[in-house]
Design an enzyme around this catalytic site. Structure first.
Site, short mmCIF file in Angstrom:
data_model
loop_
_atom_site.label_atom_id
_atom_site.label_comp_id
_atom_site.label_asym_id
_atom_site.label_seq_id
_atom_site.Cartn_x
_atom_site.Cartn_y
_atom_site.Cartn_z
CE LYS A 142 51.26 32.61 5.27
NZ LYS A 142 50.67 33.38 6.41
CE LYS A 198 47.98 34.23 1.70
NZ LYS A 198 46.68 34.75 2.10
CE LYS A 257 33.84 55.63 25.11
NZ LYS A 257 32.53 56.03 25.33
CG ASN A 291 38.84 38.10 11.50
OD1 ASN A 291 38.40 37.20 11.93
ND2 ASN A 291 40.48 38.40 12.16
CG ASP A 314 48.24 39.62 8.72
OD1 ASP A 314 48.48 38.58 9.19
OD2 ASP A 314 47.64 39.70 7.61
N1 CTP Z 1 48.55 32.98 9.86
C1 CTP Z 1 48.91 33.01 10.97
N2 CTP Z 1 49.61 33.93 11.75
C2 CTP Z 1 49.35 35.10 10.98
C3 CTP Z 1 48.74 35.13 9.80
C4 CTP Z 1 48.35 34.16 9.28
O1 CTP Z 1 49.28 31.64 11.43
N3 CTP Z 1 49.81 36.27 11.80
C5 CTP Z 1 48.02 31.67 9.20
C6 CTP Z 1 46.54 31.65 8.98
O2 CTP Z 1 46.01 30.77 10.11
C7 CTP Z 1 46.36 30.87 7.67
C8 CTP Z 1 47.54 31.30 6.94
O3 CTP Z 1 48.63 31.81 7.70
O4 CTP Z 1 46.61 29.67 7.93
C9 CTP Z 1 47.29 32.47 5.69
O5 CTP Z 1 46.60 33.52 6.48
P1 CTP Z 1 45.92 34.55 5.55
O6 CTP Z 1 45.32 35.65 6.10
O7 CTP Z 1 45.06 34.00 4.33
O8 CTP Z 1 47.26 35.18 4.75
P2 CTP Z 1 48.31 36.05 5.33
O9 CTP Z 1 49.73 35.11 5.56
O10 CTP Z 1 47.95 36.86 6.50
O11 CTP Z 1 48.81 37.19 4.08
P3 CTP Z 1 47.74 38.23 3.45
O12 CTP Z 1 46.98 38.67 4.81
O13 CTP Z 1 48.61 38.91 2.83
O14 CTP Z 1 46.75 37.57 2.55
#
Ligand code: CTP
Length: 408
Positions: free
Chosen positions: A353, A349, A299, A220, A289
């Site tokens: 979390k 969240k 490749k 990303n 995720d």
């Molecule tokens: N985060 C993490 N590890 C992951 C995913 C997210 O530590 N595998 C942490 C990010 O660094 C951030 C928080 O969780 O502090 C939220 O991340 P975000 O991408 O906004 O949300 P997700 O938990 O991934 O949920 P979604 O993608 O469904 O919005």
């Protein structure tokens, strides 16, 4: 759109009411002190300058005045009313930075010789004195210079080692003025109240990169500027900082412990190892995720394929996992990157979390989110306090969140 430059995470601008004296000695590197002056002025601080007679052969005192230094001293006996100019920085300044510092000024300070304006002012200054030398490597390596340098360190002055490389005289070795980012931040730190001294902070930042085949990965556009702003802010305020950095994240000062990782799996391992030893975790990283099931090192060749299906498997949610293992004395700040329903998603969240604070922002707008130097955030904490902030630099967001954390 204010996009990130390489130094967006260093652009702290809350130093109004602080004053720095900038001492400049005779060296080819003297021209760089003009850039330092400009950066301290941008931080909001007031800056005075003391330009030695030799320095004035390289850069004129007028240049410092033109860039906003006030007062500017350029001789032993100031003109006008300021008859006690040799004492003024000691009475008015929060920090004194000498950059570039020559062998001569180091010797004078080490031995208490006050025979020009800069050495008098330095001797009469009781606050933090930061010294950044620049000279020929043979002069630097001379035992006299090294003894003086050691003396200055032993006295508790803040010393910035010169860098190595090719000098203006074409000699190669140690003696170049250290990089300006380091000198600027060290000067800022000398003016900063150390309200996070004794704390240990871990920060995740940037994207992760999940390799699929020999040449392709899933990732990303996170720049890491938000997390880097936290890392630098916490360090400026005296914390011991551990930064777990995804690919492409910005430069950080050497005093910040940096752990470079690539994948979500590596980021999880690094943070899990660090977590028991820190007080605060700040999770700004845009962690993938899901990771593609690897195709392998080769490749993937498109010949014969009309479409492509890639299977993904979930990664550990680092924040959630460490949040569940959180001790009572630990604090967690999470981030929520959203494209809609910001407040509800962010608060969800926070709870899911087990974070103490959540900072939510809408991604995909010019002034906030990925690749931007600014952010517009909604903040909620575990006590039910919520605030929405206007667009501001990410450095300012980081600073205010840390203020909030310290009050919780
Ligand atoms: N985060 C993490 N590890 C992951 C995913 C997210 O530590 N595998 C942490 C990010 O660094 C951030 C928080 O969780 O502090 C939220 O991340 P975000 O991408 O906004 O949300 P997700 O938990 O991934 O949920 P979604 O993608 O469904 O919005």
């Amino acid at each position: 759109m204010s996009s990130t430059s390489g130094t967006a995470h260093l652009a702290f601008s809350g130093y109004m009411g602080k004053r720095l004296q900038l001492g400049v000695c005779g060296s080819v590197a003297a021209y760089k002190s003009l850039d330092l002056l400009r950066r301290f002025k941008d931080s909001g601080a007031d800056v005075g300058a003391t330009v030695t007679e030799s320095a004035a052969r390289f850069v004129t005192p007028l240049s410092f005045e033109a860039l906003g230094a006030s007062p500017v001293y350029s001789g032993m006996f100031p003109v006008g009313d300021d008859v006690f100019g040799h004492l003024t920085p000691g009475e008015a300044c929060h920090a004194f930075l000498i950059a570039p510092a020559t062998a001569a000024i180091m010797a004078k300070i080490a031995h208490g010789m006050a025979d020009d304006m800069l050495s008098c002012q330095a001797l009469a200054f009781e606050g933090p004195l930061v010294i950044a030398p620049a000279m020929n490597p043979r002069m630097w390596n001379n035992p006299s210079t090294q003894e003086n340098w050691q003396k200055l360190k032993d006295r508790g002055h803040i010393t910035i080692e010169p860098g190595c490389g090719r000098m203006a005289c074409m000699d190669v070795g140690q003696g170049r003025l250290a990089d300006l980012d380091t000198i600027f931040l060290t000067g800022l730190k000398a003016m900063t109240p150390q309200d996070m001294a004794g704390t240990k902070v871990m920060i995740t930042l940037g994207p992760t990169r999940e390799q699929w085949d020999g040449v392709r990965f899933w990732s990303n556009p996170s720049s890491g500027v938000m997390g880097a702003s936290f890392a630098v802010a916490a360090w400026l305020r005296g914390a011991q900082v551990h930064a777990v950095c995804g690919p492409g994240t910005p430069w950080l000062p050497a005093a910040i412990m940096r752990y470079d990782v690539t994948s979500a799996k590596e980021m999880y391992k690094a943070t899990a190892d660090l977590w028991p030893a820190v007080d605060t975790g700040i999770f700004t990283a845009a962690v993938a995720d899901f990771s593609p099931v690897p195709f392998g090192d080769a490749k993937f060749k498109k010949a014969g394929s009309d479409s492509l299906r890639v299977e993904f498997t979930p990664n550990t949610d680092i924040l959630k996992t460490l949040g569940q293992a959180k001790r009572d004395d630990q604090r967690i700040i999470g981030f929520a990157a959203e494209t809609g329903d910001l407040q509800a998603n962010a608060v969800g969240k926070l709870q899911r979390k087990n974070a103490d604070m959540i900072v939510g922002n809408i991604v995909g707008t010019p002034e906030s989110g990925f690749q931007s130097a600014t952010n517009k955030v909604f903040v909620a904490d575990r006590n039910g306090r919520t605030e929405e902030w206007p667009v501001q630099p990410k450095t300012e967001v980081a600073w205010r969140i840390l203020d909030w954390l310290l009050q919780m």
